[in-house]
Motif scaffolding. Structure first.
Motif, mmCIF file in Angstrom:
data_model
loop_
_atom_site.group_PDB
_atom_site.id
_atom_site.type_symbol
_atom_site.label_atom_id
_atom_site.label_comp_id
_atom_site.label_asym_id
_atom_site.label_seq_id
_atom_site.Cartn_x
_atom_site.Cartn_y
_atom_site.Cartn_z
ATOM 1 N N ARG A 115 6.721 4.403 5.583
ATOM 2 C CA ARG A 115 6.620 4.919 4.223
ATOM 3 C C ARG A 115 5.170 5.264 3.753
ATOM 4 O O ARG A 115 4.981 5.856 2.723
ATOM 5 C CB ARG A 115 7.265 3.558 3.213
ATOM 6 C CG ARG A 115 6.130 2.594 3.369
ATOM 7 C CD ARG A 115 6.869 1.557 2.330
ATOM 8 N NE ARG A 115 5.715 0.264 1.970
ATOM 9 C CZ ARG A 115 5.514 -0.678 2.693
ATOM 10 N NH1 ARG A 115 5.912 -0.990 3.685
ATOM 11 N NH2 ARG A 115 4.319 -1.636 2.554
ATOM 12 N N ILE A 116 4.279 4.781 4.555
ATOM 13 C CA ILE A 116 2.862 5.057 4.163
ATOM 14 C C ILE A 116 2.514 6.293 5.121
ATOM 15 O O ILE A 116 1.593 7.078 4.554
ATOM 16 C CB ILE A 116 1.901 3.970 4.653
ATOM 17 C CG1 ILE A 116 2.136 2.678 3.523
ATOM 18 C CG2 ILE A 116 0.592 4.361 4.357
ATOM 19 C CD1 ILE A 116 1.403 1.361 4.064
ATOM 20 N N LYS A 150 2.622 9.767 3.539
ATOM 21 C CA LYS A 150 1.792 9.832 2.282
ATOM 22 C C LYS A 150 0.600 10.969 2.418
ATOM 23 O O LYS A 150 0.081 11.141 3.696
ATOM 24 C CB LYS A 150 1.192 8.587 1.591
ATOM 25 C CG LYS A 150 2.303 7.844 0.994
ATOM 26 C CD LYS A 150 1.733 6.775 0.347
ATOM 27 C CE LYS A 150 2.846 5.797 -0.339
ATOM 28 N NZ LYS A 150 2.441 5.271 -1.511
ATOM 29 N N ASP A 167 -2.475 6.728 -6.161
ATOM 30 C CA ASP A 167 -2.095 5.636 -5.938
ATOM 31 C C ASP A 167 -3.185 4.535 -6.475
ATOM 32 O O ASP A 167 -3.437 3.544 -7.061
ATOM 33 C CB ASP A 167 -1.580 5.131 -4.844
ATOM 34 C CG ASP A 167 -0.098 5.678 -4.562
ATOM 35 O OD1 ASP A 167 0.317 6.278 -5.534
ATOM 36 O OD2 ASP A 167 0.343 5.784 -3.273
ATOM 37 N N ASP A 182 1.741 -0.939 -7.997
ATOM 38 C CA ASP A 182 2.064 -0.560 -7.039
ATOM 39 C C ASP A 182 1.533 -1.037 -5.745
ATOM 40 O O ASP A 182 0.271 -0.824 -5.613
ATOM 41 C CB ASP A 182 2.213 1.121 -7.032
ATOM 42 C CG ASP A 182 2.354 1.790 -5.603
ATOM 43 O OD1 ASP A 182 3.048 1.283 -4.829
ATOM 44 O OD2 ASP A 182 1.829 2.913 -5.571
ATOM 45 N N SER A 194 2.236 -0.270 -2.586
ATOM 46 C CA SER A 194 2.609 0.297 -1.260
ATOM 47 C C SER A 194 1.873 0.635 -0.194
ATOM 48 O O SER A 194 2.289 0.901 1.136
ATOM 49 C CB SER A 194 3.444 1.625 -1.651
ATOM 50 O OG SER A 194 2.601 2.484 -2.177
ATOM 51 N N TRP A 195 0.548 0.592 -0.438
ATOM 52 C CA TRP A 195 -0.412 0.982 0.625
ATOM 53 C C TRP A 195 -0.775 -0.587 1.241
ATOM 54 O O TRP A 195 -0.961 -0.532 2.552
ATOM 55 C CB TRP A 195 -1.593 1.185 0.146
ATOM 56 C CG TRP A 195 -1.568 2.925 -0.424
ATOM 57 C CD1 TRP A 195 -1.113 3.294 -1.631
ATOM 58 C CD2 TRP A 195 -1.603 4.222 0.517
ATOM 59 N NE1 TRP A 195 -1.142 4.588 -1.416
ATOM 60 C CE2 TRP A 195 -1.599 4.979 -0.258
ATOM 61 C CE3 TRP A 195 -2.155 3.998 1.998
ATOM 62 C CZ2 TRP A 195 -1.798 6.244 0.219
ATOM 63 C CZ3 TRP A 195 -2.244 5.190 2.094
ATOM 64 C CH2 TRP A 195 -2.096 6.259 1.603
ATOM 65 N N THR A 197 -0.083 -5.053 0.546
ATOM 66 C CA THR A 197 0.381 -5.952 -0.335
ATOM 67 C C THR A 197 -0.578 -6.855 -0.916
ATOM 68 O O THR A 197 -0.420 -7.481 -1.904
ATOM 69 C CB THR A 197 1.303 -6.966 0.378
ATOM 70 O OG1 THR A 197 0.827 -7.332 1.644
ATOM 71 C CG2 THR A 197 2.819 -5.943 0.821
#
Length: 168
Positions: free
Chosen positions: A117-118, A121, A129, A138, A140-141, A143
């Motif tokens: 998912r990363i 990008k 982001d 967010d 996503s990069w 946690t």
């Protein structure tokens, strides 16, 4: 002082999570071995690496330290300037760290550990982001950025609360 000890403890928390994960009871039943001695897991020594505890300590300390200048001087510029500086102090290190992370991802330096998912990008996604979306939850990069939106909005709340309280 306390902040240095807390920083070390948060670091140790991430280190132990990565290299010495604490298995659940199901994992132990399946044959996993405990990686930390019981004295580190089941005693007050756990506070040495209990990252979530120290994050809460940071939040509490910030709540006292942030409005200090305003309470001493009473100048409204302490609030407006403090809010802007706080965003920059939080955002710039995140931008640098995630940019380095992005570089490693694009070089495929992490191999199978690169999250798909990363990996898809772009640099434009990174800018969006880190400058905007991280501050609205967010993660996503990474946690580890879960605290950032809380820190920023808590700053706004603390400044608003202190300014309102001082008005009365």
């Amino acid at each position: 002082g306390i902040r240095g000890l807390g920083s070390l403890s948060v670091y140790l928390s991430h280190f132990f999570d990565q290299f010495y994960p604490m298995p659940t009871q199901e994992m132990l039943d399946e044959g996993w071995e405990r990686t930390l001695p019981d004295c580190m897991r089941n005693t007050p020594l756990k506070i040495i690496y209990h990252g979530y505890f120290w994050v809460i300590v940071f939040f509490i300390l910030s709540g006292f330290v942030l409005p200090m200048n305003y309470l001493k001087t009473g100048r409204a510029t302490c609030i407006t300037g403090g809010t802007f500086r706080r965003y920059l102090r939080l955002m710039l290190p995140v931008l640098v760290i995630i940019s380095i992370y992005y570089l490693f991802l694009k070089m495929d330096a992490m191999g199978d550990f690169t999250f798909m998912r990363i990996k898809q990008k772009t640099f434009w996604n990174l800018l969006q982001d880190t400058i905007f979306l991280t501050w609205f939850g967010d993660d996503s990069w990474s946690t580890a950025t879960w605290t950032l939106s809380i820190e920023l909005f808590a700053t706004f709340f603390i400044y608003l609360l202190v300014q309102t309280a001082k008005s009365y």
